[in-house]
Design an enzyme around this catalytic site. Structure first.
Site, PDB file in Angstrom:
ATOM      1  N   LYS A 172      25.433  35.031 -21.190  1.00  0.00           N
ATOM      2  CA  LYS A 172      24.688  36.010 -20.400  1.00  0.00           C
ATOM      3  C   LYS A 172      25.554  37.187 -19.985  1.00  0.00           C
ATOM      4  O   LYS A 172      26.681  36.989 -19.539  1.00  0.00           O
ATOM      5  CB  LYS A 172      24.157  35.312 -19.142  1.00  0.00           C
ATOM      6  N   LYS A 205      32.596  36.131 -18.260  1.00  0.00           N
ATOM      7  CA  LYS A 205      33.487  36.594 -17.196  1.00  0.00           C
ATOM      8  C   LYS A 205      34.818  37.018 -17.802  1.00  0.00           C
ATOM      9  O   LYS A 205      35.212  36.465 -18.822  1.00  0.00           O
ATOM     10  CB  LYS A 205      33.719  35.463 -16.185  1.00  0.00           C
ATOM     11  N   HIS A 229      17.337  38.982 -13.960  1.00  0.00           N
ATOM     12  CA  HIS A 229      18.390  38.723 -12.980  1.00  0.00           C
ATOM     13  C   HIS A 229      17.935  39.350 -11.664  1.00  0.00           C
ATOM     14  O   HIS A 229      17.660  40.532 -11.609  1.00  0.00           O
ATOM     15  CB  HIS A 229      19.712  39.338 -13.458  1.00  0.00           C
ATOM     16  N   LYS A 244      27.152  28.363  -4.913  1.00  0.00           N
ATOM     17  CA  LYS A 244      27.810  29.247  -3.949  1.00  0.00           C
ATOM     18  C   LYS A 244      26.834  30.170  -3.224  1.00  0.00           C
ATOM     19  O   LYS A 244      27.200  30.803  -2.254  1.00  0.00           O
ATOM     20  CB  LYS A 244      28.871  30.088  -4.671  1.00  0.00           C
ATOM     21  N   ASP A 275      26.335  39.957 -17.220  1.00  0.00           N
ATOM     22  CA  ASP A 275      26.097  39.945 -15.775  1.00  0.00           C
ATOM     23  C   ASP A 275      25.253  41.153 -15.375  1.00  0.00           C
ATOM     24  O   ASP A 275      25.006  42.049 -16.173  1.00  0.00           O
ATOM     25  CB  ASP A 275      27.401  39.850 -14.988  1.00  0.00           C
ATOM     26  N   GLU A 276      24.819  41.148 -14.102  1.00  0.00           N
ATOM     27  CA  GLU A 276      23.816  42.134 -13.693  1.00  0.00           C
ATOM     28  C   GLU A 276      24.329  43.566 -13.791  1.00  0.00           C
ATOM     29  O   GLU A 276      23.553  44.487 -14.049  1.00  0.00           O
ATOM     30  CB  GLU A 276      23.303  41.828 -12.279  1.00  0.00           C
TER      31      GLU A 276
END
Lengths: 146, 488
Positions: B206, B180, B298, B338, B208-209
């Protein structure tokens, strides 16, 4: 001394915790025995991440009732190889599993020099990487001896 | 021209095939006495018929529109062994406590499907039928794929057993984190986050998508910096490490190009997004099999059709298709994080990924027994708003064969990324140790974490920062057959 937050090699299930006492190791062994696993003691002086085959300290122990036999083998191995890495491994023979189910280190050399990363420049900006174990600069029988 | 009449299957062949419109049940798409064969594909649809549409006729219409039927009678049926091509609705039941909704069981003969093709299976089962006007809504709740059909799929390229052997990591969940911020980092800055996380104690980082190859970071730059970070962290810890390099791109050619580069640099894993489609997924699985590569999936986009209970496809069905199509990691929810997911329903997805035989279990949404015929297992991934303070719940819910991904819960740690990784790894190891020692981690978990935090400052800081955070909203996709409390 390695520079990761633990200062040591972090392979196995419990490398981030304080070293397990023999009593605590016994509880882990019992957990595996209840699940039907066979325990094995293995040792090495070359714990490279890709060194799959550590030396077997005897064959895996099948059909054990309690942890005492495993602890005895472990302690014999510690006496013979006090400055080697020693790990306990549990084998699960269940269909569609048939692999190692638990693995943790129970003995380490006093000094863990760790690894260096060798970078070989190849095409363009690409690199080829080799993880090099400092200890293996010495012959097998002389690693970790001082 | 005849008009629909209220009677059962028409046996008189002349009457059955005279031009015009018949009810689907009259055409042979309903058979209340049908006994499904072991080789049939079985589907369970949740249907909401329009006002005045009989539920049996609606179920027959689903069977018809997902197999051979069209809206009118065609004489060309008589050139075929048409009865075997007709799917058969064989049971309809009202959904408990939900007026207007019905569960319809439909059986499909094996001859309807092409071997080894998810595209073919889905074109039938979720093709026209979901837009069919007499239904207000339809949802494919569950599916039973017969062993004969399962054996035509190669499944995961590696599988979770061999993944663990390659990683040399056993007897505990794997730990990961998504780098991130997901967008905006340069390749060089991005690799820094990867290095800190892996050196601190995570097994995986990882992409992200939606990290592909945007103006701020060309994909080759990302791969080069990330692999330097991965190898450096491996040397610093003595462990095998990886970072899911997202090879998702606009064409297969470009995806192969990116995957080849990942392999050249020594990556053990590549990643694709669900939105590339089933055929592309099967092709990438082929490539991964040929190149000793793990394939991370993902599930980007799934919420558009899996979340609402009245319409779409349940994720348990998507998970079954993806296990057949072949991926090694699959995001399957956290229950406590979440994102959407009631705990039992989510456990059902995990079972689909990891079972040798998935048993009937209404409380987890499993309506059929599914024999996986020794097909390799998928490693489920729990990712999205989880933190070290929930470790006991996560291990209690999901066991050891799972990747627990703490993105914000690693990178957002007040003392830095390495400290965040240490907190997660210590929380994980102390909880596995306690469980194996026979402790009741579901109840004693918070105490076990606090005790471990006494000798681990990063864990203490993590618990102080996030200890009370929970996402306790009522889930929308729940079982109709069990009380489903949210996890506090």
């Amino acid at each position: 001394m390695m520079t990761n937050p633990t200062g040591r090699i972090t392979q196995g299930q419990f490398s981030f915790l304080p070293d397990l006492t023999d009593e605590e190791i016994g509880m882990q062994v019992d957990y595996g025995l209840k699940k039907g696993y066979a325990w094995s003691v293995e040792y090495t002086d070359d714990p490279h991440p890709r060194n799959t085959y550590w030396e077997m300290y005897g064959m895996p122990m099948f059909d054990l009732e309690d942890a005492a036999g495993v602890l005895m083998e472990m302690n014999n191995c510690r006496k013979t190889f006090p400055n080697h890495y020693i790990r306990l491994m549990a084998f699960d023979s269940t269909r569609n599993v048939e692999t190692i189910a638990m693995s943790f280190i129970v003995n380490r050399p006093k000094n863990e020099p760790g690894y260096g990363l060798v970078r070989q420049e190849v095409n363009g900006r690409s690199l080829r990487y080799t993880v090099h174990s400092y200890a293996t600069d010495k012959p097998e029988s002389e690693r970790y001896s001082g | 021209m005849n008009t629909p009449v209220d009677e059962g299957v028409i046996k008189d062949q002349k009457k059955r095939y005279s031009a015009g419109v018949l009810k689907y049940r009259q055409m042979g798409y309903w058979d209340g006495d049908y006994v499904p064969k072991d080789t049939d594909v079985l589907c369970l649809f949740r249907i909401t018929p329009q006002e005045g549409v009989d539920p049996i006729e609606a179920a027959a219409a689903v069977a018809g529109e997902s197999s051979t039927a069209t809206w009118t009678v065609v004489w060309t049926d008589r050139l075929t062994a048409c009865d075997s091509y007709r799917a058969k609705a064989y049971k309809v039941e009202p959904v408990p406590g939900t007026p207007g909704q019905f569960m319809a069981w439909v059986a499909y003969d094996l001859i309807l499907f092409e071997e080894g093709s998810i595209a073919n299976m889905t074109a039938s089962l979720i093709g026209n039928v979901f837009s069919f006007k007499p239904l207000k809504a339809a949802r494919l709740e569950d599916i039973r794929i017969p062993v004969a059909y399962v054996k035509t799929f190669k499944g995961p390229p590696t599988g979770l057993v061999v993944e663990r052997e390659r990683l040399d990591k056993f007897g505990r969940p794997l730990l990961g984190a998504t780098t991130k911020p997901k967008l905006g980092l340069s390749g060089r800055n991005y690799g820094r986050v990867v290095y800190e996380g892996l050196k601190g104690g995570l097994d995986f980082m990882k992409d992200d998508e939606n990290i592909n190859s945007q103006p701020f970071m060309h994909w080759r730059d990302r791969f080069l910096y990330v692999m330097d970070a991965v190898n450096k962290a491996s040397a610093a810890t003595g462990e095998v490490k990886g970072s899911y390099l997202n090879v998702t791109a606009g064409t297969m050619e470009e995806m192969y190009r990116r995957a080849e580069f990942a392999k050249e640099l020594g990556s053990i894993i590549v990643m694709v997004d669900l939105v590339i489609g089933y055929t592309a997924i099967q092709s990438m699985a082929e490539w991964c099999r040929a190149n000793d590569m793990l394939m991370h999936m993902h599930r980007a986009g799934h919420g558009t059709y899996t979340r609402q209970k009245n319409h779409g496809v349940s994720f348990r069905v998507i998970a079954k298709w993806l296990r057949l199509a072949g991926c090694d990691h699959l995001h399957t929810g956290t229950a406590v994080g979440k994102l959407e997911g009631d705990p039992l329903t989510v456990q059902g997805y995990y079972n689909v990924c990891r079972d040798s035989v998935t048993k009937v279990d209404y409380s987890r949404g499993m309506y059929f027994e599914q024999d996986w015929a020794d097909l390799k297992k998928v490693m489920p991934v729990a990712s999205g708003g989880i933190h070290a303070g929930q470790m006991h719940q996560l291990i209690d819910l999901f066991g050891d064969d799972v990747v627990l991904q703490f993105g914000g819960g690693t990178i957002g740690h007040p003392a830095g990324i390495q400290a965040g990784a240490v907190a997660n790894r210590v929380a994980l190891e102390c909880m596995v140790k306690a469980r194996n020692e026979g402790k009741d981690i579901a109840n004693e978990g918070p105490e076990i974490l606090r005790k471990a935090a006494q000798s681990c400052t990063p864990l203490k800081q993590a618990l102080d920062t996030w200890g009370d955070i929970s996402f306790n909203y009522a889930p929308t996709d729940t079982s109709d057959f069990a009380a489903t409390p949210s996890v506090a």
